[in-house]
Design a protein around this motif. Structure first.
Motif, mmCIF file in Angstrom:
data_model
loop_
_atom_site.group_PDB
_atom_site.id
_atom_site.type_symbol
_atom_site.label_atom_id
_atom_site.label_comp_id
_atom_site.label_asym_id
_atom_site.label_seq_id
_atom_site.Cartn_x
_atom_site.Cartn_y
_atom_site.Cartn_z
ATOM 1 N N ASP A 194 0.843 -1.180 0.000
ATOM 2 C CA ASP A 194 0.000 0.000 0.000
ATOM 3 C C ASP A 194 0.884 1.236 0.000
ATOM 4 N N GLU A 195 0.969 1.926 -1.123
ATOM 5 C CA GLU A 195 1.776 3.125 -1.210
ATOM 6 C C GLU A 195 1.164 4.045 -2.258
ATOM 7 N N PRO A 196 1.395 5.331 -2.169
ATOM 8 C CA PRO A 196 0.819 6.249 -3.146
ATOM 9 C C PRO A 196 1.259 5.898 -4.558
ATOM 10 N N ARG A 197 0.306 5.860 -5.485
ATOM 11 C CA ARG A 197 0.615 5.521 -6.864
ATOM 12 C C ARG A 197 -0.497 6.049 -7.761
ATOM 13 N N THR A 198 -0.210 6.213 -9.008
ATOM 14 C CA THR A 198 -1.238 6.634 -9.937
ATOM 15 C C THR A 198 -1.868 5.440 -10.625
ATOM 16 N N PHE A 199 -1.257 4.249 -10.503
ATOM 17 C CA PHE A 199 -1.798 3.057 -11.146
ATOM 18 C C PHE A 199 -2.671 2.293 -10.159
ATOM 19 N N PHE A 200 -3.838 1.861 -10.605
ATOM 20 C CA PHE A 200 -4.812 1.238 -9.710
ATOM 21 C C PHE A 200 -5.561 0.157 -10.477
ATOM 22 N N GLU A 201 -5.582 -1.070 -9.945
ATOM 23 C CA GLU A 201 -6.285 -2.165 -10.593
ATOM 24 C C GLU A 201 -7.710 -2.272 -10.054
ATOM 25 N N ILE A 202 -8.666 -2.445 -10.964
ATOM 26 C CA ILE A 202 -10.061 -2.616 -10.573
ATOM 27 C C ILE A 202 -10.719 -3.652 -11.468
ATOM 28 N N ASP A 203 -11.873 -4.155 -11.029
ATOM 29 C CA ASP A 203 -12.707 -4.995 -11.875
ATOM 30 C C ASP A 203 -13.699 -4.111 -12.614
ATOM 31 N N GLU A 204 -14.175 -4.596 -13.737
ATOM 32 C CA GLU A 204 -15.037 -3.762 -14.583
ATOM 33 C C GLU A 204 -16.367 -3.412 -13.917
ATOM 34 N N THR A 205 -16.779 -4.152 -12.880
ATOM 35 C CA THR A 205 -18.047 -3.865 -12.204
ATOM 36 C C THR A 205 -17.862 -3.033 -10.937
ATOM 37 N N ASP A 206 -16.625 -2.637 -10.632
ATOM 38 C CA ASP A 206 -16.365 -1.902 -9.392
ATOM 39 C C ASP A 206 -16.849 -0.449 -9.488
ATOM 40 N N SER A 207 -17.139 0.109 -8.322
ATOM 41 C CA SER A 207 -17.466 1.531 -8.210
ATOM 42 C C SER A 207 -16.312 2.248 -7.523
ATOM 43 N N LEU A 208 -15.992 3.445 -8.023
ATOM 44 C CA LEU A 208 -14.882 4.213 -7.465
ATOM 45 C C LEU A 208 -15.382 5.516 -6.877
ATOM 46 N N GLN A 209 -14.871 5.841 -5.713
ATOM 47 C CA GLN A 209 -15.149 7.136 -5.090
ATOM 48 C C GLN A 209 -13.910 8.013 -5.209
ATOM 49 N N ILE A 210 -14.059 9.161 -5.863
ATOM 50 C CA ILE A 210 -12.955 10.091 -6.044
ATOM 51 C C ILE A 210 -13.156 11.268 -5.092
ATOM 52 N N THR A 211 -12.166 11.534 -4.264
ATOM 53 C CA THR A 211 -12.218 12.673 -3.348
ATOM 54 C C THR A 211 -11.097 13.637 -3.711
ATOM 55 N N SER A 212 -11.478 14.865 -4.016
ATOM 56 C CA SER A 212 -10.512 15.879 -4.416
ATOM 57 C C SER A 212 -10.310 16.869 -3.280
ATOM 58 N N TYR A 213 -9.036 17.141 -2.965
ATOM 59 C CA TYR A 213 -8.686 18.126 -1.945
ATOM 60 C C TYR A 213 -7.902 19.246 -2.626
ATOM 61 N N ALA A 214 -8.462 20.456 -2.603
ATOM 62 C CA ALA A 214 -7.793 21.619 -3.200
ATOM 63 C C ALA A 214 -8.028 22.824 -2.294
ATOM 64 N N THR A 215 -7.482 23.962 -2.692
ATOM 65 C CA THR A 215 -7.682 25.206 -1.951
ATOM 66 C C THR A 215 -8.304 26.222 -2.894
ATOM 67 N N ASP A 216 -9.438 26.804 -2.490
ATOM 68 C CA ASP A 216 -10.136 27.719 -3.388
ATOM 69 C C ASP A 216 -9.487 29.106 -3.396
ATOM 70 N N LEU A 217 -10.050 30.007 -4.177
ATOM 71 C CA LEU A 217 -9.471 31.335 -4.346
ATOM 72 C C LEU A 217 -9.521 32.165 -3.071
ATOM 73 N N ASP A 218 -10.370 31.765 -2.130
ATOM 74 C CA ASP A 218 -10.462 32.478 -0.858
ATOM 75 C C ASP A 218 -9.519 31.895 0.186
ATOM 76 N N GLY A 219 -8.747 30.871 -0.191
ATOM 77 C CA GLY A 219 -7.829 30.244 0.750
ATOM 78 C C GLY A 219 -8.475 29.182 1.615
ATOM 79 N N ASN A 220 -9.721 28.816 1.302
ATOM 80 C CA ASN A 220 -10.429 27.798 2.076
ATOM 81 C C ASN A 220 -10.303 26.440 1.414
ATOM 82 N N PRO A 221 -10.363 25.339 2.216
ATOM 83 C CA PRO A 221 -10.326 23.995 1.623
ATOM 84 C C PRO A 221 -11.529 23.775 0.701
ATOM 85 N N PHE A 222 -11.270 23.234 -0.455
ATOM 86 C CA PHE A 222 -12.333 22.896 -1.398
ATOM 87 C C PHE A 222 -12.295 21.376 -1.573
#
Length: 479
Positions: A194-222
């Protein structure tokens, strides 16, 4: 001499043929690799008011297996290797054969083979010359066994499995840049750490949850989430639109004493306007910034004001500009070139040039010179008095000649247009003529404010500030 040239030419042709063969082999190998794996690319972007944000981190979670992985700035691309449950329900290893599967993203080769009975087994790797590079020996029960091979620096190798007197062999390509070969016995269900990577194996029937962490123009977490069932490469975009608004103010003549006309504004009232805008915390931005906002390159810094003046009165230079410069506030002066240096009460070209050269505290141009047409005519109404060809020639003159004269004097790259009397707003022929002469937008006399998402750069609304206007009215346009 001729023989030497012929020899070099033959040698060149031979080398060229070898290179072509090598490239063909590499292409066929890569093509086969891509066809054997269903590779999906996910690109994740976050925007605040159309302005791209820095992705601090992105988490990808398989909701079926609960496995997850996270990547960090500056990476924002995941590569998914989708396994088909219908076509490959399980790994089938036939007897008398070594099965080789390769993962170019982890840069490992997986080796599988089946042993029919309890026997002593020797697994070895040799190069093409037969030199042994790695070996493992063990007493094995019957069943399927797996090895992982890493290293090899993109050379061809042979894996040998010896069971008693029987030997199985299979070629494979070393995938990583490491020179040495490493051989490791693994369990069938064993996966990478288990280590950070951009490659990820899945099955064709799997569901993925994508969580994005960024900082908006006001300096707040988005932080935003999205659940997908990946079946094709795609861009996942998270948009945040603020409630910031922009209001364009339209002034005309500034007077040293009390105003004598509806469209005039006394200098004392004008200074009060500027102080009110500053004290309320509104951001005064240059009109050129609207072009970048419209294109999605920038966002509003907050509730914003654009200050503009129509007609090109001398008071623009003598009264308005000094008050603006003292407060470091940008503004746009829409002039009628046909009146400049020729009509009393209007600026000279020398004054226009001096305005265009004024700098703010950051040494950027403080004032913008825009076009208010060449003759200050009713642009749309004139269409009923001319043939189509005459009308287009008239528009070309009003837009084209005024643009050429302003750019020639000021050296500006961007140029905005203000409709005389507000006549012609939303007219397609007028808009296309503005585009023809490389204008960046049209300010109208439509009373309104706007957000970034509903800004139409070719129909910019504004609010006239007249003799009787209470400046507090601008607050209503930010509600």
């Amino acid at each position: 001499m001729t023989m030497s040239i012929l020899k070099r030419y033959k040698k060149y042709k031979s080398m060229k043929k070898c290179v072509q063969i090598s490239l063909t082999i590499c292409f066929l190998f890569f093509q086969n690799l891509c066809l054997s794996n269903n590779l999906i690319i996910l690109k994740i972007d976050s925007y605040h008011n159309k302005h791209p944000l820095r992705q601090d981190s992105i988490k990808l979670k398989n909701l079926i297996t609960s496995k997850d992985t996270t990547i960090y700035f500056p990476k924002n691309i995941f590569e998914l290797l989708v396994k088909s449950k219908k076509e490959n329900p399980e790994v089938v290893i036939p007897e008398n054969k070594i099965v080789v599967s390769q993962n170019p993203y982890r840069q490992v080769t997986k080796i599988g083979f089946k042993i029919p009975r309890k026997i002593r087994v020797s697994v070895s790797i040799t190069d093409m010359s037969g030199r042994t590079l790695a070996v493992d020996r063990f007493m094995s029960e019957s069943g399927t066994h797996f090895y992982e091979v890493a290293g090899g620096k993109n050379n061809v190798y042979i894996i040998h499995v010896q069971m008693g007197t029987r030997i199985l062999s299979e070629k494979f390509l070393g995938l990583s840049d490491m020179k040495n070969i490493y051989l490791k016995k693994i369990e069938e269900e064993e996966t990478e750490e288990d280590e950070p990577r951009t490659f990820f194996e899945i099955d064709e029937t799997d569901s993925l949850q994508i969580t994005s962490y960024a900082t908006d123009l006001d300096g707040n977490p988005f932080i935003n989430e999205k659940i997908i069932h990946p079946n094709e490469s795609q861009i996942i975009r998270f948009d945040k639109f603020s409630t910031y608004k922009c209001l364009v103010l339209m002034y005309h003549k500034i007077t040293p004493g009390p105003a004598n006309d509806t469209y005039e504004r006394a200098i004392s009232d004008f200074i009060n306007d500027l102080n009110y805008i500053k004290n309320k915390g509104y951001k005064v931005i240059p009109i050129e910034m609207l072009d970048d906002i419209y294109k999605g390159n920038l966002g509003l810094p907050g509730n914003s004001i654009v200050i503009t003046f129509d007609d090109g009165f001398t008071s623009d230079f003598t009264l308005a500009a000094p008050a603006l410069k003292q407060r470091n506030m940008p503004a746009t002066f829409f002039i009628v070139p046909g009146w400049i240096s020729s009509e009393p009460g209007y600026m000279t070209w020398a004054q226009v040039w001096l305005l265009s050269q004024e700098k703010d505290s950051s040494n950027r141009n403080l004032f913008h010179i825009g076009s208010h047409s060449m003759t200050h005519s009713f642009l749309l109404d004139m269409s009923s008095q001319m043939t189509p060809q005459q009308y287009q020639a008239f528009l070309d003159y009003e837009f084209g000649i005024s643009a050429a004269e302003i750019k020639d004097v000021t050296g500006q790259q961007k140029l905005f247009f203000s409709l005389p009397f507000g006549n012609g707003a939303n007219n397609l022929q007028i808009i296309n003529t503005a585009k023809k002469f490389s204008y960046n937008g049209i300010r109208t006399s439509i009373w309104n404010s706007f957000t970034e998402s509903d800004l139409n750069i070719w129909v910019i609304p504004s609010l006239p500030i007249l003799d009787f206007t209470d400046i507090k009215i601008i607050d209503d346009y930010f509600k």
